[in-house]
Write an enzyme that holds these catalytic residues in place. Structure first.
Site, PDB file in Angstrom:
ATOM      1  N   GLU A   2       0.320   3.559   1.638  1.00  0.00           N
ATOM      2  CA  GLU A   2       0.167   4.081   3.029  1.00  0.00           C
ATOM      3  C   GLU A   2       1.559   3.789   3.729  1.00  0.00           C
ATOM      4  OE1 GLU A   2      -2.374   5.477   5.529  1.00  0.00           O
ATOM      5  OE2 GLU A   2      -2.688   5.985   3.503  1.00  0.00           O
ATOM      6  N   SER A  61       0.784  -1.236   0.134  1.00  0.00           N
ATOM      7  CA  SER A  61       0.093   0.112   0.040  1.00  0.00           C
ATOM      8  C   SER A  61       0.892   1.302   0.146  1.00  0.00           C
ATOM      9  CB  SER A  61      -0.887   0.083   1.219  1.00  0.00           C
ATOM     10  OG  SER A  61      -1.449   1.223   1.586  1.00  0.00           O
ATOM     11  N   LYS A  93       1.832  -3.242   7.114  1.00  0.00           N
ATOM     12  CA  LYS A  93       2.088  -3.615   5.493  1.00  0.00           C
ATOM     13  C   LYS A  93       3.518  -3.450   5.221  1.00  0.00           C
ATOM     14  CE  LYS A  93      -1.965  -4.099   3.449  1.00  0.00           C
ATOM     15  NZ  LYS A  93      -2.326  -5.546   2.702  1.00  0.00           N
ATOM     16  N   TYR A 126      -1.692  -0.050  10.762  1.00  0.00           N
ATOM     17  CA  TYR A 126      -2.039  -0.722   9.448  1.00  0.00           C
ATOM     18  C   TYR A 126      -0.725  -0.623   8.444  1.00  0.00           C
ATOM     19  CZ  TYR A 126      -3.703  -1.181   4.508  1.00  0.00           C
ATOM     20  OH  TYR A 126      -3.694  -1.234   3.276  1.00  0.00           O
ATOM     21  N   GLU A 185     -18.145   0.866   2.324  1.00  0.00           N
ATOM     22  CA  GLU A 185     -18.902   2.065   2.720  1.00  0.00           C
ATOM     23  C   GLU A 185     -18.285   3.057   3.982  1.00  0.00           C
ATOM     24  OE1 GLU A 185     -23.240   2.060   2.722  1.00  0.00           O
ATOM     25  OE2 GLU A 185     -23.199   0.125   1.142  1.00  0.00           O
ATOM     26  N   HIS A 244      -7.438   2.891  -4.432  1.00  0.00           N
ATOM     27  CA  HIS A 244      -8.237   2.512  -5.870  1.00  0.00           C
ATOM     28  C   HIS A 244      -9.670   2.200  -5.262  1.00  0.00           C
ATOM     29  CE1 HIS A 244      -5.778  -0.693  -4.675  1.00  0.00           C
ATOM     30  NE2 HIS A 244      -6.792  -1.679  -4.815  1.00  0.00           N
TER      31      HIS A 244
HETATM   32  P1  NDP Z   1     -11.272  -4.880   1.759  1.00  0.00           P
HETATM   33  O1  NDP Z   1     -11.312  -4.250   2.894  1.00  0.00           O
HETATM   34  O2  NDP Z   1     -12.465  -4.613   0.632  1.00  0.00           O
HETATM   35  O3  NDP Z   1     -11.295  -6.397   1.623  1.00  0.00           O
HETATM   36  C1  NDP Z   1     -10.371  -7.170   2.659  1.00  0.00           C
HETATM   37  C2  NDP Z   1     -10.675  -8.716   2.492  1.00  0.00           C
HETATM   38  O4  NDP Z   1      -9.762  -9.125   3.555  1.00  0.00           O
HETATM   39  C3  NDP Z   1     -12.038  -9.130   2.673  1.00  0.00           C
HETATM   40  O5  NDP Z   1     -12.377 -10.080   1.674  1.00  0.00           O
HETATM   41  C4  NDP Z   1     -12.125  -9.519   4.127  1.00  0.00           C
HETATM   42  O6  NDP Z   1     -13.192 -10.392   4.464  1.00  0.00           O
HETATM   43  C5  NDP Z   1     -10.718 -10.228   4.058  1.00  0.00           C
HETATM   44  N1  NDP Z   1     -10.276 -10.473   5.411  1.00  0.00           N
HETATM   45  C6  NDP Z   1     -10.108  -9.578   6.468  1.00  0.00           C
HETATM   46  N2  NDP Z   1      -9.585 -10.056   7.690  1.00  0.00           N
HETATM   47  C7  NDP Z   1      -9.327 -11.411   7.471  1.00  0.00           C
HETATM   48  C8  NDP Z   1      -8.882 -12.406   8.064  1.00  0.00           C
HETATM   49  N3  NDP Z   1      -8.414 -12.303   9.433  1.00  0.00           N
HETATM   50  N4  NDP Z   1      -8.693 -13.831   7.408  1.00  0.00           N
HETATM   51  C9  NDP Z   1      -9.026 -13.992   6.031  1.00  0.00           C
HETATM   52  N5  NDP Z   1      -9.533 -12.662   5.288  1.00  0.00           N
HETATM   53  C10 NDP Z   1      -9.782 -11.559   5.984  1.00  0.00           C
HETATM   54  O7  NDP Z   1     -10.159  -4.366   1.125  1.00  0.00           O
HETATM   55  P2  NDP Z   1      -9.657  -4.108  -0.861  1.00  0.00           P
HETATM   56  O8  NDP Z   1     -10.243  -4.953  -1.661  1.00  0.00           O
HETATM   57  O9  NDP Z   1      -9.939  -2.612  -0.752  1.00  0.00           O
HETATM   58  O10 NDP Z   1      -8.148  -4.159  -0.554  1.00  0.00           O
HETATM   59  C11 NDP Z   1      -7.387  -5.352  -0.945  1.00  0.00           C
HETATM   60  C12 NDP Z   1      -5.997  -5.542  -0.167  1.00  0.00           C
HETATM   61  O11 NDP Z   1      -5.183  -4.494  -0.838  1.00  0.00           O
HETATM   62  C13 NDP Z   1      -6.127  -5.215   1.174  1.00  0.00           C
HETATM   63  O12 NDP Z   1      -4.952  -6.119   1.703  1.00  0.00           O
HETATM   64  C14 NDP Z   1      -5.786  -3.937   1.351  1.00  0.00           C
HETATM   65  O13 NDP Z   1      -4.972  -3.489   2.494  1.00  0.00           O
HETATM   66  C15 NDP Z   1      -4.816  -3.460   0.172  1.00  0.00           C
HETATM   67  N6  NDP Z   1      -4.869  -2.260  -0.457  1.00  0.00           N
HETATM   68  C16 NDP Z   1      -5.854  -1.844  -0.631  1.00  0.00           C
HETATM   69  C17 NDP Z   1      -5.995  -0.538  -1.401  1.00  0.00           C
HETATM   70  C18 NDP Z   1      -7.284   0.195  -1.673  1.00  0.00           C
HETATM   71  O14 NDP Z   1      -7.145   1.433  -2.107  1.00  0.00           O
HETATM   72  N7  NDP Z   1      -8.303  -0.409  -1.858  1.00  0.00           N
HETATM   73  C19 NDP Z   1      -4.653   0.183  -1.687  1.00  0.00           C
HETATM   74  C20 NDP Z   1      -3.549  -0.584  -1.354  1.00  0.00           C
HETATM   75  C21 NDP Z   1      -3.470  -1.763  -0.681  1.00  0.00           C
HETATM   76  P3  NDP Z   1     -14.676  -9.982   4.798  1.00  0.00           P
HETATM   77  O15 NDP Z   1     -15.133  -9.729   3.578  1.00  0.00           O
HETATM   78  O16 NDP Z   1     -15.071 -11.183   5.480  1.00  0.00           O
HETATM   79  O17 NDP Z   1     -14.430  -8.794   5.718  1.00  0.00           O
HETATM   80  P1  GDR Z   2      -7.061   5.714   3.245  1.00  0.00           P
HETATM   81  O1  GDR Z   2      -8.409   5.705   2.899  1.00  0.00           O
HETATM   82  O2  GDR Z   2      -6.766   6.016   4.858  1.00  0.00           O
HETATM   83  O3  GDR Z   2      -6.095   6.392   2.338  1.00  0.00           O
HETATM   84  O4  GDR Z   2      -6.748   3.988   3.443  1.00  0.00           O
HETATM   85  P2  GDR Z   2      -9.732   6.574   3.594  1.00  0.00           P
HETATM   86  O5  GDR Z   2     -10.818   6.308   2.366  1.00  0.00           O
HETATM   87  O6  GDR Z   2     -10.254   5.553   4.812  1.00  0.00           O
HETATM   88  O7  GDR Z   2      -9.222   7.706   3.999  1.00  0.00           O
HETATM   89  C1  GDR Z   2      -8.865   8.958   2.944  1.00  0.00           C
HETATM   90  C2  GDR Z   2      -8.542  10.130   3.557  1.00  0.00           C
HETATM   91  O8  GDR Z   2      -9.862  10.595   3.939  1.00  0.00           O
HETATM   92  C3  GDR Z   2      -9.899  11.228   5.171  1.00  0.00           C
HETATM   93  N1  GDR Z   2     -11.185  11.111   5.837  1.00  0.00           N
HETATM   94  C4  GDR Z   2     -11.965  10.109   5.987  1.00  0.00           C
HETATM   95  N2  GDR Z   2     -11.782   9.076   5.984  1.00  0.00           N
HETATM   96  C5  GDR Z   2     -12.672   8.093   6.317  1.00  0.00           C
HETATM   97  N3  GDR Z   2     -12.577   6.855   6.208  1.00  0.00           N
HETATM   98  N4  GDR Z   2     -13.806   8.414   6.726  1.00  0.00           N
HETATM   99  C6  GDR Z   2     -14.062   9.901   6.990  1.00  0.00           C
HETATM  100  O9  GDR Z   2     -15.142  10.151   7.660  1.00  0.00           O
HETATM  101  C7  GDR Z   2     -13.021  10.679   6.558  1.00  0.00           C
HETATM  102  N5  GDR Z   2     -12.897  12.186   6.542  1.00  0.00           N
HETATM  103  C8  GDR Z   2     -11.987  12.499   5.954  1.00  0.00           C
HETATM  104  C9  GDR Z   2      -8.846  10.189   5.949  1.00  0.00           C
HETATM  105  O10 GDR Z   2      -8.510  10.977   7.200  1.00  0.00           O
HETATM  106  C10 GDR Z   2      -7.648  10.276   4.983  1.00  0.00           C
HETATM  107  O11 GDR Z   2      -6.900  11.339   4.948  1.00  0.00           O
HETATM  108  C11 GDR Z   2      -7.031   3.138   1.860  1.00  0.00           C
HETATM  109  C12 GDR Z   2      -7.327   1.992   2.380  1.00  0.00           C
HETATM  110  O12 GDR Z   2      -8.055   1.090   1.439  1.00  0.00           O
HETATM  111  C13 GDR Z   2      -6.144   1.148   2.693  1.00  0.00           C
HETATM  112  O13 GDR Z   2      -6.419  -0.233   3.018  1.00  0.00           O
HETATM  113  C14 GDR Z   2      -5.021   1.289   1.653  1.00  0.00           C
HETATM  114  O14 GDR Z   2      -3.884   0.736   1.926  1.00  0.00           O
HETATM  115  C15 GDR Z   2      -4.971   2.628   1.074  1.00  0.00           C
HETATM  116  O15 GDR Z   2      -6.117   3.295   1.051  1.00  0.00           O
HETATM  117  C16 GDR Z   2      -3.993   3.080   0.135  1.00  0.00           C
END
Ligand code: NDP
Ligand code: GDR
Length: 371
Positions: free
Chosen positions: A162, A160, A187, A183, A220, A213
């Protein structure tokens, strides 16, 4: 729809039990992928992508008191239909090494994608120990299962942006990590475990360092989806306000459907490596608000209330990727830009709000659960 379907879920429950039989057709030459986190945003897009490439896809899901497979409903075929079902789901958990070992050994996958995580940055401050266990040690457990397997599977680690934390933009593969949350620190550990298994044991293991992404399937409580859900509901008169934290944070937001392609591309190279994946364009949360509310003719300033509970103990202020390595070496580039991404998410969430309004008007749901 993101709503669950009870009839289908009942079949699914039976299916999980039946799916203990590995590989659908003996002697099948299709490539086999094993995905952790298959029920998440990225897992569902990656599954679609790999099924489109002809793969047999196995996903590890964790037990939950609610069905957690709604993002996969449209891909689901009852596994008793062995000729058609190319996606199979199995129970496992990143905190349970034996379950990971067992499935890697039974399925002998060609490719393993480790997408599972406690992926919410703010929540990781509340449950740091659990986050480290799943995100860092979970990756180590899976790498160990892959290393010990008789088949040399290729491994993808979901890294990530992050991890860069307070390192100023633009961030590339050579930028230093300075994580700002439990987190992100977890990572970073998973990143180095992956590098170490490549160097120490020759595992074909890649780190994708993906910037944020999003998609209509985004969870949500991430800021983009939280905003577009609110825009739909405010537009339909189901709520008036949205409570948010820091609006000045800048993120490099791309479309999840584009990013899962980069994951696959990394595993098709001759040599394993680490790649930054990003749009190279950055926007603040405030700009996202402007775009999303503006798209349906609303003024965000009339609806947003700042609630300090959403401020984080330490914030990541500015992320903007330099993905030139991925663009050159993989030939990857994003197809969906920022305005299209916002539109795609708002369009869906207006449709969801329309359905909610029908149910609310008929008295089936309480429309005033939110302010
Ligand atoms: P989500 O939070 O949508 O999905 C996370 C997944 O991990 C879900 O299927 C969840 O299951 C599963 N999970 C959580 N805990 C466990 C556990 N203990 N054992 C097995 N499965 C588990 O994440 P995203 O799809 O957005 O992201 C995918 C990956 O990429 C994650 O590792 C995230 O940290 C990383 N990432 C995401 C980014 C983004 O912007 N989306 C950017 C960079 C990295 P359940 O449905 O049951 O909750
Ligand atoms: P991020 O995503 O922390 O970048 O991690 P998030 O959408 O949670 O926050 C982005 C920015 O928005 C600000 N923010 C809020 N965030 C949330 N969730 N709720 C709020 O009400 C709110 N108000 C402002 C946050 O402070 C932050 O600066 C995501 C996750 O998908 C990670 O798993 C992944 O690794 C990184 O993106 C890349």
């Amino acid at each position: 729809s993101h709503e669950s379907n009870n009839g289908a879920n009942e079949n699914k429950e039976k299916a999980h039990a039946a799916s203990a039989v590995p590989r659908s057709i003996p002697g099948d030459q299709r490539k086999v992928a094993l995905i952790t986190g298959i029920t998440g945003q990225d897992g569902s897009y990656l599954t679609e992508f790999l099924l489109g490439k002809g793969y047999e896809v196995h996903g590890l899901i964790r037990r939950s008191s609610n069905f957690n497979t709604s993002r996969l409903d449209h891909l689901y075929v009852d596994p008793h239909n062995a000729a058609k079902a190319r996606m199979k789901l199995h129970y496992a958990d990143l905190s349970d090494a034996s379950s990971l070992r067992r499935w890697v050994d039974a399925l002998l996958p060609d490719e393993v994608y480790n997408l599972a995580a406690q992926s919410h940055v703010a929540v990781s401050f509340e449950i740091p120990d659990y986050t480290a266990d799943v995100v860092a040690t979970g990756a180590l457990r899976l790498l160990e299962a892959v290393r010990c397997s008789p088949k040399a599977a290729r491994y993808y680690q979901a890294g990530s942006s992050e991890m860069f934390g307070s390192t100023p933009p633009p961030q590339s593969e050579t930028s230093p990590f300075h994580p700002r949350s439990p987190y992100a620190a977890a990572k970073v550990a998973a990143h180095w475990y992956t590098v170490n298994y490549r160097e120490a044991y020759g595992v074909f293991a890649c780190n994708g360092i993906l910037f944020n992404h999003e998609s209509p399937r985004r969870g949500e409580n991430f800021v983009t989806r939280k905003i577009t859900r609110a825009v739909g509901r405010i537009r339909l008169g189901l709520q008036t306000k949205i409570f948010l934290g820091n609006l000045s944070a800048a993120r490099d937001w791309g479309f999840a459907g584009d990013y899962v392609e980069a994951m696959w591309m990394m595993l098709q190279q001759e040599e394993a490596g680490d790649y930054v994946v990003a749009t190279e364009e950055s926007h603040t949360v405030e700009e996202f608000l402007q775009a999303a509310f503006g798209y349906v003719g609303l003024d965000w300033k009339e609806h947003v209330v700042i609630d300090p509970r959403y401020f984080r103990p330490a914030e990541v202020d500015s992320l903007k990727g330099d993905s030139s390595k991925a663009r050159k070496a993989l030939g990857w580039k994003p197809k969906v830009g920022f305005p299209e991404l916002v539109k795609m998410m708002v369009d869906q969430d207006v449709e969801i709000a329309k359905r909610e309004k029908v149910l609310a008007d008929a008295g089936y749901i309480d429309a005033h659960q939110q302010p």
